[in-house]
Design an enzyme around this catalytic site. Sequence first.
Site, short mmCIF file in Angstrom:
data_model
loop_
_atom_site.label_atom_id
_atom_site.label_comp_id
_atom_site.label_asym_id
_atom_site.label_seq_id
_atom_site.Cartn_x
_atom_site.Cartn_y
_atom_site.Cartn_z
CE LYS A 1 43.35 4.42 0.51
NZ LYS A 1 42.30 3.46 0.86
CD GLN B 1 41.17 3.96 -4.03
OE1 GLN B 1 41.70 3.06 -4.69
NE2 GLN B 1 40.86 3.80 -2.76
CG ASP C 1 41.41 11.77 -2.31
OD1 ASP C 1 42.42 11.04 -2.38
OD2 ASP C 1 40.40 11.48 -1.64
CB CYS D 1 34.97 6.61 3.85
SG CYS D 1 35.66 5.58 5.12
CG HIS E 1 37.42 8.69 1.40
ND1 HIS E 1 37.74 9.12 2.67
CD2 HIS E 1 37.61 7.35 1.41
CE1 HIS E 1 38.11 8.09 3.41
NE2 HIS E 1 38.03 6.99 2.68
N1 PMP Z 1 40.42 9.31 -0.36
C1 PMP Z 1 40.13 8.20 -1.04
C2 PMP Z 1 39.58 8.30 -2.43
C3 PMP Z 1 40.36 6.95 -0.45
O1 PMP Z 1 40.07 5.84 -1.13
C4 PMP Z 1 40.88 6.90 0.87
C5 PMP Z 1 41.11 5.57 1.54
N2 PMP Z 1 39.96 4.74 1.55
C6 PMP Z 1 41.18 8.10 1.52
C7 PMP Z 1 40.92 9.28 0.88
C8 PMP Z 1 41.74 8.13 2.90
O2 PMP Z 1 43.00 7.53 2.95
P1 PMP Z 1 43.68 7.17 4.35
O3 PMP Z 1 42.65 6.44 5.15
O4 PMP Z 1 44.82 6.30 3.96
O5 PMP Z 1 44.10 8.44 4.99
#
Ligand code: PMP
Length: 423
Positions: A238, A215, A212, A378, A135
């Site tokens: 999430k 998920q 990270d 993203c 991401h």
């Molecule tokens: N890493 C991963 C794997 C994600 O799925 C997300 C959210 N789509 C993020 C980072 C970023 O999280 P946040 O937008 O809540 O800061």
Amino acid sequence: LDATEIAALRERFPILAREMNGHPLVYLDSGATSQRPIEVIDAERDYATHQNAAVHRGAHLLAAEATELFEDARATVAAFIGADERELVWTSGATAALNLIAGAIGTASAGLGGAAAERFRLGPGDEIVVTELEHHANLIPWQQLAARTGATLRHLPVDDNGVLRLEAAGDVISERTRIIAFAHVSNVTGAIAPVSELVALAERVGALTVLDACQSVPHLPVDVASLGVDFLVFSGHKMLGPNGIGALWGRRRLLDALPPFLTGGSMITTVTLDGAEFLPAPQRFEAGTQPVSQAIALASAVRFLQAVGMDRIHATEAAYGQRLAAGLAAIPGITLIGPPPGTPRAGLASFDLAGVHAHDVGQFFDDRGIAVRVGHHCAQPLHRRLGLTASTRASSYLYTTEAEIDAFLDAATLVGPFFGVSR
Ligand code: PMP
């Protein structure tokens, strides 16, 4: 979780009773943000109604009550990932947590933080390793850190399905590697990373690991001690919690040695006009007024998840993931992204429909009340590697029913013919 139990759970989520475009809402976008049960909504309201005050500061009883709730929330969320509460730093979310860790390493690399910060210092010749599937939140902070310090950013490649090629790790990870940052579960493919293998490679070369867990923490049992990583991040929104709250977990001796990223009030012991001494972790990373009601509501979300059981949530979602993957893979014109059906994946699946833009695909589902995510999620480098600009993702959670998965798959069989795609 059986159908009766899921039906009862759904009663706690008022939003799931909504209709969209004349159809019952089928919410398959929990990977982007999850829905909140009444318990979580009430936790924020109750705090605002009865306890709201500045934590860690006031000499009055209300402030003491607020501080106790805030710190209890930290203990609850820390315990959820098997951590000590002194190792859990509140942030506004995973993005902020990743920027915090990369930013603090940048501060150390600029020579601040004294002897304790020595092991974090990066410079030319040092390497930071990420994966091709990250991401952007776990990519751009490292790009910036590399640019600032003169370190080199390298990546672990993926195969044609978008799955990490662990066999290539030996060529990428070396004595020069100082940091390895990777996603526990890919938000695009649902693939689960080989954490223990990557941790072993990192340990062999003395690199720090940053996981990270955006998920994974919401969907499967996560225990920081058995994962063996050095830092881990996740977001509250999430995992049934509110926006504006997330966390950085780090090993205590590392957090205490790391210089702060944001500076200001509430993170110091003594300040003169010329300098400042900082509190130990976690406070040294929590400058300024904190998201108190959000932290308390996140603790409520954690209790909700614990009451259901993370093992059972994971088992249910893993079955959905397989059902989604097998269903999508069988539809003419559709290309499933990620691990093939039958191999482990989280409760999500993304696909490409040849010749049709994902936004049109998303519109088709939305017209039927089915909320899915479309775009690059993203993760532009991963999509580029797969020869795509965008894809469509369905992601489940503990309140998702098998009937919803099937409604999605039924619609997926119709979307190709609707846009004139025959195969
Ligand atoms: N890493 C991963 C794997 C994600 O799925 C997300 C959210 N789509 C993020 C980072 C970023 O999280 P946040 O937008 O809540 O800061």
